[in-house]
Design an enzyme around this catalytic site. Structure first.
Site: not given
Ligand code: ACO
Length: 375
Positions: A219, A258, A315
């Site tokens: 995450h 994802h 990210d």
């Protein structure tokens, strides 16, 4: 009993009016406003939108921004808690401890009324940057720098971290990072936040659950892994081989893939544009070129050759941006949390407004009716 969906993939657990995602078309909206439009707001305005379900009037806007800026200061007790942290840990762990301490001092700790939660949530949003910057300063044997009310949320964070005011472009990049990180529907950490809230626990406890969940490398912790990967690769020419080695060793390329997006993550697209802008401004394209080469190799190997929808997620270019903003890697996940706290608070408020205990089932896979037998 119903079919098991491992990782709760595809399960719709609740209704929300905070964020909308179309993972096939690559669309994200905060309260009905497309993320590309949202980028025209300041982080303070995004916080207002998320917490109050609408954009403010001009006078509410001024009042709210002043309030957020007034609340940035943290008390000496919380600074002392940061002083006794283990400084080999990530700032994320210190932030979790500091939030726990803040809960002890809150007069409305167990008051879950809308009014109390708006107050507590607004204060937490304002104080997260101060805690993270204080952790870094104290760790480096320097005194924390008090917040500067004249600066935006993003500019003030960089100022408290470094002791010097950032450039206008750096401030814009930091604001953009906080805005893009603010909210993302029922992601793992938000699910944790809502699960804790659903037991009618308190907002601070719910936020601490979110922090613990965000930290994981699958995450928010992926930003730290991206920074480590950039350092390991060092030069743009080495990026392709690095990715090919990861793939042949069946390892994951951090910052890619994802659960919901099966195309480009719209936040990733914006992060890439901003990162390119700051890279060009500094005249040092090395980290951006490494990133572009990683991305090109992942897209070629997964999307083109294997028909697997593995695209850069939020990210990836966030990690690259942190290189240019000189965000220390130990702070990277906590910096994500500085943005995400507003989304968590909004979800807490939404959960309390129409609560039902979140309590799924598990299918038992063990044995039955065993005798007691010590080994
Ligand atoms: N690199 C290589 N392969 C990948 C990657 C990756 N980054 N992501 C997924 N895959 C592959 C898996 O190996 C798997 O292949 P298989 O079907 O041949 O076994 C397939 O894609 C599906 O992967 P799952 O793990 O089942 O997908 P899931 O939806 O559970 O995982 C996750 C999503 C955890 C984000 C995953 O893509 C991943 O591990 N990415 C790297 C970590 C990362 O960047 N996390 C940040 C996500 S964004 C955020 O949380 C803010």
């Amino acid at each position: 009993m119903a079919e098991i969906q491992k990782g709760l993939e595809g399960i719709v657990a609740l209704e929300t009016k905070i964020a909308y995602i179309d993972g096939i078309k690559g669309i994200l909206e905060y309260r009905g406003i497309n993320i590309n439009e949202i980028m025209k707001l300041s982080y303070d305005e995004v916080v207002y939108l998320l917490l109050h379900s609408k954009l403010p009037t001009e006078s509410d806007r001024t009042k709210f921004i002043n309030r957020l800026r007034d609340e940035r200061v943290i008390d000496e007790g919380t600074i002392n808690i940061v002083r006794v942290c283990n400084f080999n840990i990530e700032a994320m762990d210190a932030l979790r401890t500091a939030v726990s301490h803040l809960s002890h001092c809150d007069p409305d700790l167990n008051d879950n009324s809308l009014e109390a939660n708006l107050r507590k949530g607004t204060e937490l949003v304002a104080q997260f940057p101060t805690i993270v910057a204080a952790f870094w300063r104290i760790r480096n044997m320097e005194e924390p720098i008090p917040p500067d009310k004249t600066l935006s949320h993003g500019a003030n964070f960089l100022y408290m971290l470094r002791g010097t005011k950032p450039t206008a472009l750096e401030a814009k990049c930091m604001e953009s990072d906080f805005i893009l990180s603010a909210e993302h529907e029922l992601n793992a950490s938000t699910f944790s936040v809502r699960t804790t809230a659903s037991t009618l626990s308190d907002m601070h406890s719910a936020i601490i659950s979110g922090l613990g969940t965000l930290k994981g490398v699958l995450h928010g912790g992926a930003r730290l892994a991206v920074l480590e990967m950039l350092d390991e690769i060092e030069e743009p020419e080495k990026a392709e081989n690095h990715v090919l080695n990861l793939i042949s060793n069946k390892k994951r390329v951090m910052g890619f893939g994802h659960r919901v997006y099966k195309t480009f993550d719209p936040r990733g697209i914006i992060f890439k544009q901003i990162t390119k802008e700051i890279a060009e401004d500094t005249g040092d394209l090395r980290w951006f070129s490494i990133a572009e080469n990683i991305e090109a190799t992942v897209l070629r190997e997964f999307v083109e050759k294997r028909n697997k929808p593995i695209y850069p997620n939020v990210d990836f270019y966030a990690g690259v941006l942190y290189k240019y903003l000189k965000i220390p890697p130990l702070l990277s996940t906590a910096v994500f949390a500085i943005g995400r706290i507003s989304g968590w608070v909004a979800h807490c408020i939404e959960q309390f407004a129409d609560n039902r205990l979140i309590r799924p089932r598990a299918r038992y896979a063990g044995e039955h009716d065993l005798p007691i037998r010590f080994l």
